[in-house]
Design an enzyme around this catalytic site. Structure first.
Site, PDB file in Angstrom:
ATOM      1  CB  SER A   8      55.799  69.061  64.782  1.00  0.00           C
ATOM      2  OG  SER A   8      56.809  69.302  63.824  1.00  0.00           O
ATOM      3  CG  HIS A  33      58.600  68.671  68.253  1.00  0.00           C
ATOM      4  ND1 HIS A  33      59.264  67.925  69.213  1.00  0.00           N
ATOM      5  CD2 HIS A  33      59.015  68.171  67.063  1.00  0.00           C
ATOM      6  CE1 HIS A  33      60.027  67.021  68.625  1.00  0.00           C
ATOM      7  NE2 HIS A  33      59.896  67.151  67.315  1.00  0.00           N
ATOM      8  CG  ASP A  35      60.697  68.436  63.866  1.00  0.00           C
ATOM      9  OD1 ASP A  35      61.169  67.574  64.625  1.00  0.00           O
ATOM     10  OD2 ASP A  35      59.477  68.608  63.708  1.00  0.00           O
ATOM     11  CG  MET A  37      65.158  67.912  59.792  1.00  0.00           C
ATOM     12  SD  MET A  37      63.976  67.358  58.564  1.00  0.00           S
ATOM     13  CE  MET A  37      62.508  67.181  59.561  1.00  0.00           C
ATOM     14  CG  HIS A  66      63.563  66.045  67.039  1.00  0.00           C
ATOM     15  ND1 HIS A  66      62.598  65.393  66.292  1.00  0.00           N
ATOM     16  CD2 HIS A  66      64.602  65.172  67.137  1.00  0.00           C
ATOM     17  CE1 HIS A  66      63.026  64.190  65.953  1.00  0.00           C
ATOM     18  NE2 HIS A  66      64.252  64.030  66.443  1.00  0.00           N
ATOM     19  CG  MET A  68      65.834  64.750  63.471  1.00  0.00           C
ATOM     20  SD  MET A  68      64.270  64.902  62.593  1.00  0.00           S
ATOM     21  CE  MET A  68      63.738  66.494  63.174  1.00  0.00           C
ATOM     22  CG  MET A 137      62.476  59.590  66.060  1.00  0.00           C
ATOM     23  SD  MET A 137      61.627  61.170  66.025  1.00  0.00           S
ATOM     24  CE  MET A 137      60.828  61.134  64.425  1.00  0.00           C
ATOM     25  N   GLY A 145      54.054  64.068  58.066  1.00  0.00           N
ATOM     26  CA  GLY A 145      53.006  63.454  57.257  1.00  0.00           C
ATOM     27  C   GLY A 145      53.162  61.974  56.956  1.00  0.00           C
ATOM     28  CG  ASP A 175      58.544  63.579  66.448  1.00  0.00           C
ATOM     29  OD1 ASP A 175      57.580  63.899  65.724  1.00  0.00           O
ATOM     30  OD2 ASP A 175      59.667  64.101  66.368  1.00  0.00           O
TER      31      ASP A 175
HETATM   32  C1  DX5 Z   1      59.908  64.110  61.603  1.00  0.00           C
HETATM   33  C2  DX5 Z   1      59.797  65.113  62.712  1.00  0.00           C
HETATM   34  C3  DX5 Z   1      58.451  65.252  63.278  1.00  0.00           C
HETATM   35  C4  DX5 Z   1      57.384  65.691  62.324  1.00  0.00           C
HETATM   36  C5  DX5 Z   1      56.126  64.965  62.727  1.00  0.00           C
HETATM   37  O1  DX5 Z   1      61.230  63.883  61.336  1.00  0.00           O
HETATM   38  O2  DX5 Z   1      60.667  64.770  63.766  1.00  0.00           O
HETATM   39  O3  DX5 Z   1      58.455  66.106  64.418  1.00  0.00           O
HETATM   40  O4  DX5 Z   1      57.138  67.056  62.288  1.00  0.00           O
HETATM   41  O5  DX5 Z   1      55.185  65.229  61.801  1.00  0.00           O
HETATM   42  P1  DX5 Z   1      53.789  64.468  61.715  1.00  0.00           P
HETATM   43  O6  DX5 Z   1      53.089  64.728  63.006  1.00  0.00           O
HETATM   44  O7  DX5 Z   1      53.183  65.125  60.550  1.00  0.00           O
HETATM   45  O8  DX5 Z   1      54.090  63.009  61.497  1.00  0.00           O
HETATM   46 ZN    ZN Z   2      60.471  65.936  65.669  1.00  0.00          ZN
END
Ligand code: DX5
Ligand code: ZN
Length: 225
Positions: A8, A33, A35, A37, A66, A68, A137, A145, A175
């Site tokens: 990611s 990946h 993300d 948002m 992804h 969101m 998820m 994190g 994820d």
């Molecule tokens: C969270 C994201 C993830 C995130 C995962 O909303 O969808 O893809 O980057 O991060 P880690 O691997 O740090 O939990």
């Molecule tokens: Zn993600």
């Protein structure tokens, strides 16, 4: 079944994206990946269309995007044109998920439907014939994190069971909160695509961490389970 790591980029260095993507590629990564948002569907804002476009220009890796965002239907064409290969939409965010998944496929992209930790996998079973992947998820979406939520394993198990029963060939991606020391939990439950942000880019040696993930994934691929 292919077993793949999808690092990611949320945890990468945004001033050094090219360098971090190259490091992934050099160490055998096939998926990235991304993300996206919107600050509405999730309480955070990350990156959007122009960044996907820029990433597309510098890498042949599969862009696993992804979304969101609320009503992702509105942006499917834009993310497709920007160069996404897989478009993940949230079950909780769209008004007509079936239409959205059909649209993604009609644009020649891989379609994926995503569920938050508290959403029951049964809600998306009727959609799975329209999806190339289910994204489970294992943390509340919005931030990297966080810690892996164990109760989400039942969503992976349910989707894996249905994959077998239905004869459909969709991938199951997990994820959030996945590290080398717990990656076998979702793999044993039936996941075959592993997203890892902090585990990769937050580690002292990202290249070595990628190789460690790939070694475990190779083991599962060989075993064919
Ligand atoms: C969270 C994201 C993830 C995130 C995962 O909303 O969808 O893809 O980057 O991060 P880690 O691997 O740090 O939990
Ligand atoms: Zn993600």
């Amino acid at each position: 079944m292919n077993y793949l790591l999808s690092p990611s980029l949320l945890s990468a260095d945004f001033t050094q994206l090219g360098r971090d993507i190259e490091l992934c590629k050099k160490n055998g990564v096939k998926y990235l990946h991304v993300d996206v948002m919107d600050g509405v569907f999730v309480p955070n804002i990350s990156i959007g269309i122009p960044v996907v476009k820029s990433i597309r220009k510098i890498t042949p890796l599969v862009l696993d995007v992804h979304l969101m965002i609320t009503e992702p239907e509105r942006y499917i064409e834009a993310f497709s044109e920007a160069g996404s290969d897989i478009i993940n939409i949230h079950y909780e965010a769209c008004s007509d998920c079936a239409a959205a998944l059909k649209k993604i496929r009609a644009l020649g992209k891989k379609s994926a439907v995503t569920i938050k930790p508290k959403t029951d996998y049964n809600s998306i079973l009727p959609l799975m014939e329209l999806a190339d992947m289910a994204l489970v998820m294992s943390v509340e979406p919005g931030f990297g994190g966080q810690s892996f939520i164990e109760s989400t394993l039942k969503n992976i198990e349910g989707l894996a069971e249905y994959r077998q029963k239905s004869g459909l060939g969709y991938d199951i991606e997990v994820d959030g909160g996945v590290y080398i020391d717990n990656v076998r939990r979702p793999l044993d439950a039936g996941a075959n695509i592993i997203v890892a942000g902090s585990a990769v880019f937050g580690s002292a040696d990202p290249a070595e961490t990628i190789r460690e993930f790939n070694a475990v994934l190779g083991e599962y691929e060989k075993r064919g389970n």
